[in-house]
Design a protein around this motif. Sequence first.
Motif, PDB file in Angstrom:
ATOM      1  N   GLY A  76       0.787  -1.228   0.000  1.00 52.98           N
ATOM      2  CA  GLY A  76       0.000   0.000   0.000  1.00 52.98           C
ATOM      3  C   GLY A  76       0.817   1.275   0.000  1.00 52.98           C
ATOM      4  N   LEU A  77       2.134   1.176   0.168  1.00 54.37           N
ATOM      5  CA  LEU A  77       2.950   2.386   0.270  1.00 54.37           C
ATOM      6  C   LEU A  77       2.912   3.230  -1.002  1.00 54.37           C
ATOM      7  CD1 LEU A  77       6.031   1.010   2.238  1.00 54.37           C
ATOM      8  CD2 LEU A  77       4.211   2.500   3.086  1.00 54.37           C
ATOM      9  N   GLY A  78       2.941   2.594  -2.146  1.00 54.51           N
ATOM     10  CA  GLY A  78       2.870   3.350  -3.399  1.00 54.51           C
ATOM     11  C   GLY A  78       1.589   4.150  -3.500  1.00 54.51           C
ATOM     12  N   GLY A  79       0.484   3.504  -3.176  1.00 50.65           N
ATOM     13  CA  GLY A  79      -0.806   4.190  -3.182  1.00 50.65           C
ATOM     14  C   GLY A  79      -0.875   5.294  -2.150  1.00 50.65           C
ATOM     15  N   PHE A  80      -0.218   5.089  -1.016  1.00 51.25           N
ATOM     16  CA  PHE A  80      -0.206   6.110   0.026  1.00 51.25           C
ATOM     17  C   PHE A  80       0.501   7.367  -0.467  1.00 51.25           C
ATOM     18  CE2 PHE A  80       1.730   8.119   3.772  1.00 51.25           C
ATOM     19  CZ  PHE A  80       0.578   8.419   4.479  1.00 51.25           C
ATOM     20  N   PHE A  81       1.632   7.177  -1.135  1.00 50.78           N
ATOM     21  CA  PHE A  81       2.354   8.338  -1.659  1.00 50.78           C
ATOM     22  C   PHE A  81       1.548   9.025  -2.761  1.00 50.78           C
ATOM     23  CE2 PHE A  81       6.063   6.010   0.146  1.00 50.78           C
ATOM     24  CZ  PHE A  81       6.356   6.961   1.131  1.00 50.78           C
ATOM     25  N   THR A  82       0.786   8.253  -3.512  1.00 46.05           N
ATOM     26  CA  THR A  82      -0.106   8.836  -4.514  1.00 46.05           C
ATOM     27  C   THR A  82      -1.154   9.701  -3.822  1.00 46.05           C
ATOM     28  OG1 THR A  82       0.228   6.976  -6.020  1.00 46.05           O
ATOM     29  CG2 THR A  82      -1.762   8.310  -6.360  1.00 46.05           C
ATOM     30  N   LEU A  83      -1.753   9.182  -2.746  1.00 44.94           N
ATOM     31  CA  LEU A  83      -2.747   9.953  -1.982  1.00 44.94           C
ATOM     32  C   LEU A  83      -2.138  11.228  -1.399  1.00 44.94           C
ATOM     33  CD1 LEU A  83      -4.715   7.218   0.011  1.00 44.94           C
ATOM     34  CD2 LEU A  83      -5.605   8.706  -1.778  1.00 44.94           C
ATOM     35  N   MET A  84      -0.943  11.083  -0.846  1.00 46.55           N
ATOM     36  CA  MET A  84      -0.284  12.239  -0.226  1.00 46.55           C
ATOM     37  C   MET A  84       0.051  13.305  -1.273  1.00 46.55           C
ATOM     38  SD  MET A  84      -0.362  11.628   2.927  1.00 46.55           S
ATOM     39  CE  MET A  84       0.660  12.925   3.575  1.00 46.55           C
ATOM     40  N   GLY A  85       0.266  12.889  -2.504  1.00 44.50           N
ATOM     41  CA  GLY A  85       0.561  13.828  -3.588  1.00 44.50           C
ATOM     42  C   GLY A  85      -0.689  14.427  -4.219  1.00 44.50           C
ATOM     43  N   GLY A  86      -1.854  14.081  -3.683  1.00 41.51           N
ATOM     44  CA  GLY A  86      -3.103  14.629  -4.208  1.00 41.51           C
ATOM     45  C   GLY A  86      -3.762  13.765  -5.261  1.00 41.51           C
ATOM     46  N   GLY A  87      -3.190  12.603  -5.534  1.00 43.44           N
ATOM     47  CA  GLY A  87      -3.768  11.710  -6.527  1.00 43.44           C
ATOM     48  C   GLY A  87      -4.904  10.877  -5.954  1.00 43.44           C
ATOM     49  N   GLU A  88      -5.443  10.030  -6.796  1.00 41.71           N
ATOM     50  CA  GLU A  88      -6.533   9.158  -6.377  1.00 41.71           C
ATOM     51  C   GLU A  88      -6.132   7.700  -6.564  1.00 41.71           C
ATOM     52  OE1 GLU A  88     -10.349  10.063  -8.056  1.00 41.71           O
ATOM     53  OE2 GLU A  88     -10.032  12.220  -7.860  1.00 41.71           O
ATOM     54  N   VAL A  89      -6.662   6.856  -5.686  1.00 43.75           N
ATOM     55  CA  VAL A  89      -6.457   5.411  -5.775  1.00 43.75           C
ATOM     56  C   VAL A  89      -7.817   4.739  -5.696  1.00 43.75           C
ATOM     57  CG1 VAL A  89      -4.115   5.441  -4.821  1.00 43.75           C
ATOM     58  CG2 VAL A  89      -6.058   5.209  -3.285  1.00 43.75           C
ATOM     59  N   ALA A  90      -7.870   3.498  -6.142  1.00 41.58           N
ATOM     60  CA  ALA A  90      -9.148   2.780  -6.204  1.00 41.58           C
ATOM     61  C   ALA A  90      -9.769   2.571  -4.823  1.00 41.58           C
ATOM     62  CB  ALA A  90      -8.965   1.443  -6.913  1.00 41.58           C
ATOM     63  N   ARG A  91      -8.972   2.156  -3.855  1.00 37.55           N
ATOM     64  CA  ARG A  91      -9.494   1.868  -2.509  1.00 37.55           C
ATOM     65  C   ARG A  91      -8.633   2.595  -1.468  1.00 37.55           C
ATOM     66  NH1 ARG A  91      -8.482  -3.452  -4.238  1.00 37.55           N
ATOM     67  NH2 ARG A  91      -7.265  -3.628  -2.357  1.00 37.55           N
ATOM     68  N   PRO A  92      -8.920   3.867  -1.205  1.00 41.21           N
ATOM     69  CA  PRO A  92      -8.071   4.634  -0.288  1.00 41.21           C
ATOM     70  C   PRO A  92      -8.047   4.060   1.133  1.00 41.21           C
ATOM     71  CG  PRO A  92      -9.991   5.927  -0.965  1.00 41.21           C
ATOM     72  CD  PRO A  92      -9.984   4.681  -1.784  1.00 41.21           C
ATOM     73  N   GLY A  93      -9.157   3.494   1.583  1.00 42.03           N
ATOM     74  CA  GLY A  93      -9.188   2.897   2.918  1.00 42.03           C
ATOM     75  C   GLY A  93      -8.213   1.738   3.032  1.00 42.03           C
ATOM     76  N   ALA A  94      -8.157   0.918   1.992  1.00 44.30           N
ATOM     77  CA  ALA A  94      -7.237  -0.220   1.981  1.00 44.30           C
ATOM     78  C   ALA A  94      -5.790   0.258   1.956  1.00 44.30           C
ATOM     79  CB  ALA A  94      -7.515  -1.115   0.780  1.00 44.30           C
ATOM     80  N   VAL A  95      -5.522   1.288   1.188  1.00 46.71           N
ATOM     81  CA  VAL A  95      -4.163   1.824   1.086  1.00 46.71           C
ATOM     82  C   VAL A  95      -3.704   2.363   2.441  1.00 46.71           C
ATOM     83  CG1 VAL A  95      -2.810   3.724   0.086  1.00 46.71           C
ATOM     84  CG2 VAL A  95      -4.258   2.310  -1.381  1.00 46.71           C
ATOM     85  N   ILE A  96      -4.573   3.088   3.105  1.00 44.49           N
ATOM     86  CA  ILE A  96      -4.219   3.649   4.414  1.00 44.49           C
ATOM     87  C   ILE A  96      -4.008   2.529   5.427  1.00 44.49           C
ATOM     88  CG2 ILE A  96      -5.092   5.039   6.333  1.00 44.49           C
ATOM     89  CD1 ILE A  96      -6.435   6.814   4.132  1.00 44.49           C
ATOM     90  N   SER A  97      -4.887   1.554   5.444  1.00 43.99           N
ATOM     91  CA  SER A  97      -4.762   0.421   6.366  1.00 43.99           C
ATOM     92  C   SER A  97      -3.468  -0.358   6.121  1.00 43.99           C
ATOM     93  CB  SER A  97      -5.976  -0.497   6.226  1.00 43.99           C
ATOM     94  OG  SER A  97      -5.885  -1.590   7.109  1.00 43.99           O
TER      95      SER A  97
END
Length: 128
Positions: A76-97
Amino acid sequence: MNMQKATMAYAISLILLGVVGYFVTGMVSVTALIPMFFGLPIMVLAIVAKNPGRKKQAMHIAAALGVIGFIGGARGLGGFFTLMGGGEVARPGAVISQTIMAILSLIFVLLCVKSFIDARKNRQQAQA
């Protein structure tokens, strides 16, 4: 540091992460409970570690589960950095968890390694 207590705290954190993640994501996927499924056996190992004769084995197994937890959560770290950069991911809850699980697991494994090194040094000093 008392690693038996640290292991129990790690287990409780994973269990809470899984349960909270499950409810926050709308209880639609059992995969949100994966941290809980890691936390339960780690909690059992923390209880087993109270027995001095079984402590070493229990802590090594718990550390191994921590490594597996880190590897699984690191996805999930890649998705987390995407979220932190203002991007979107398919399942943000899963990425954060997954990210939280990876961070908790890494800290736990590092504490275990330090504890194992300290225990070895103490045994060597006691023999000298």
